[in-house]
Design an enzyme around this catalytic site. Structure first.
Site, PDB file in Angstrom:
ATOM      1  CE1 TYR A 166     144.265  -4.712  54.657  1.00  0.00           C
ATOM      2  CE2 TYR A 166     145.638  -2.830  54.649  1.00  0.00           C
ATOM      3  CZ  TYR A 166     145.329  -4.164  54.874  1.00  0.00           C
ATOM      4  OH  TYR A 166     146.561  -4.684  55.516  1.00  0.00           O
TER       5      TYR A 166
ATOM      6  CD  GLU B 231     153.076  -6.862  54.299  1.00  0.00           C
ATOM      7  OE1 GLU B 231     152.848  -7.454  53.153  1.00  0.00           O
ATOM      8  OE2 GLU B 231     153.056  -5.807  54.553  1.00  0.00           O
TER       9      GLU B 231
END
Ligand SMILES: *[C@@H]1O[C@H](CO)[C@@H](O)[C@H](O)[C@H]1NC(C)=O
Ligand SMILES: *[C@@H]1O[C@H](CO)[C@@H](O)[C@H](O)[C@H]1NC(C)=O
Length: 495
Positions: free
Chosen positions: A234, A474
């Site tokens: 991230y 996912e």
């Protein structure tokens, strides 16, 4: 063939015939959308870290991460795992909380009895963020667990024994991006709890202001100070200016304190009209900020906010095929397509923005201006509906991308807890490497992660239901969070 089958078969043929004759063909009923709403919120229970409450409904999960923070003498239990692993990443967790709160702020009135569950999902995030922000002065805890170590194992959260390292940003190692997103989440949550829990709401807002001040005063990206554990997972590719303005905008919305109005006025130029990539995500907050700030223009005629109406128009027009500023890419089946990994995050986030902007436009009968043409709120709503319907199964593959919804949905979800037998069914510990046998198994996941929306199909509407295909299979909390608001809208107004 039984009579009832014959009957429903006839009805179906009739519907199909009607669908092709009229433009008002509805794939899903209000009840379908309500079911999808309920499931979209239920999913968050599967992502919970910490001690589970007695009213936990996804019962295959158990307590986990009960000593998170203890080696640093802080309590960092609770919060959410971001996706299919067992890491608590602060940036996407805060963004998820902000968007869940935004969903309730705009469409909570459409949620019926689900509003309580939606508030509980927000509180699970905001409780954790409060702890992370207030445990140590001058510090914001932004992550628990080293993702590189976590990803070397395929373990249930209840079994995990990988290092639960704690990462923080501070005055010396700043992280304006993660801190300002945390401020946004706390401020947005304070609006949600304003009437139902005023003292909690005040605490959230006061903390939001402190965290924002920290974010703004000590400037820097957490991708610099924490590079090896936040990148490439991230990494803050878009920098921190977008989060600072987004955080200030949420505090302005929550507090109406003029300091934040002044901040927005003097820093708004950092966000130009065309400088974004037209994607609203855990990384880039610009499209969301534009829409959020446009409300002041529509509602209060705040002239300084007129540019945000134009900026929002530019963003919205970019999504609408046929307008002069159309920029987006759609699959042949009509799905917004931004990229191969977790594409549905962009679909659900833009659906929330389309519906929110439609709502703001309707505050004073406005329209979006796209070059020489105008776009009505109804057009934005129908565009959002196509995306929501596609996700729920109205697509060429006739596949629902929400787990547990409809007749066909992903069975091999890339999710450790869902793919390894539940601790209740298999209490013996399944250590790090032994779990990979479940990752590679062709059997369906034993625990249904009800409500999870997965990454979704590719640019040609193809989806491989394969656990190793994490780009498509996912789930993630920030895929679901904006969907909660979008689907609530259609549960109340299916047409
Ligand atoms: C926009 O996308 C391009 C290509 O994907 C990338 O190189 C650029 O950094 C992005 N710009 C911003 C402001 O995010
Ligand atoms: C408005 O916000 C500023 C900055 O956080 C703060 O110093 C001030 O006390 C606030 N004013 C009110 C009336 O709450």
């Amino acid at each position: 063939m039984t009579t009832s089958f014959k009957f429903s078969f006839t009805i179906e043929i009739l519907c199909l015939a009607l669908c092709s004759l009229t433009l008002s063909c509805h794939a899903f009923t209000s009840m379908d959308y309500s079911t999808a709403l309920e499931k979209s919120i239920l999913f968050f229970e599967g992502q919970r870290s910490g001690k589970l409450p007695p009213d936990q409904r996804l019962t295959w999960r158990g307590d986990s991460g009960l000593s998170d923070g203890s080696s640093y003498h802080v309590d960092l239990t609770g919060g959410y795992y971001d996706a299919g692993d067992n890491v608590k990443f602060g940036l996407p967790m805060a963004f998820t909380t902000t968007l869940l709160a935004w969903s309730v702020i705009e469409f909570g009135d459409e949620m019926g009895s689900q509003i309580e569950h939606a508030r509980a999902a927000i509180r699970w995030g905001s409780d954790y963020l409060l702890k992370a922000a207030t445990a140590t002065p001058g510090t914001l805890y932004v992550q628990v667990a080293d993702p590189n170590m976590d990803h070397k194992c395929w373990e249930r959260p209840e079994d995990m024994d990988t290092p639960r390292n704690v990462y923080k940003v501070s005055t010396q190692s700043p992280g304006s991006d993660v801190a300002a997103e945390t401020a946004a989440a706390l401020a947005a949550a304070s609006i949600v709890f304003k009437n139902s829990d005023p003292s909690y709401s005040r605490k959230l807002l006061q903390t939001a202001m402190k965290v924002f001040d920290f974010a703004d005063r000590y400037r820097g990206s957490y991708s610099d100070s924490l590079n090896s554990v936040v990148c490439p997972f991230y990494c803050s590719y878009s920098g921190y200016q977008d989060e600072l303005l987004w955080g200030a905008s949420w505090i302005h919305r929550a507090s109406q304190n003029t300091s934040y109005l002044d901040y927005i006025k003097s820093n708004g130029h950092t966000m130009g009209a065309y400088d974004d990539n037209y994607s609203f995500s855990w990384d880039d907050k610009r499209p969301g900020t534009k829409v959020l700030l446009s409300k002041d223009f529509f509602e209060k005629k705040t002239l300084e906010f007129q540019p945000y109406k134009s900026h929002s128009d530019n963003y919205i027009c970019s999504l609408i095929p046929g307008t002069s500023s159309f920029q987006a890419q759609y699959t042949p089946g009509g799905l917004l397509y931004k990229g191969s990994a977790s594409n549905l995050q962009y679909v659900t986030s833009s659906a929330l923005l389309l519906l929110t902007y439609a709502k703001y436009l309707n505050l004073n009968g406005g329209v979006a201006t796209c070059g020489s043409s105008t776009i009505t709120a109804e057009k934005l709503i129908s565009q959002a509906k196509k995306q929501v319907d596609y996700i729920l199964g109205d697509n060429p593959a006739k596949m629902s991308y929400m787990v547990g919804f409809g007749e066909r949905f992903p069975q091999h979800v890339h999710h450790r807890g869902s793919s390894v037998p539940s601790i209740h069914a298999h209490p013996t510990r399944i250590p790090c490497n032994d779990g990979f046998h479940y990752l590679d198994s062709s059997s369906p996941n034993p625990n249904v992660l009800v409500g999870a929306i997965v990454g979704g199909p590719d640019s040609r509407d193809n989806f491989a239901d394969d656990r190793n295909n994490y780009q498509q299979s996912e789930p993630a909390t920030y895929i679901n969070a904006p969907f909660v608001g979008a689907v609530a809208y259609f549960a109340a107004k299916p047409n």
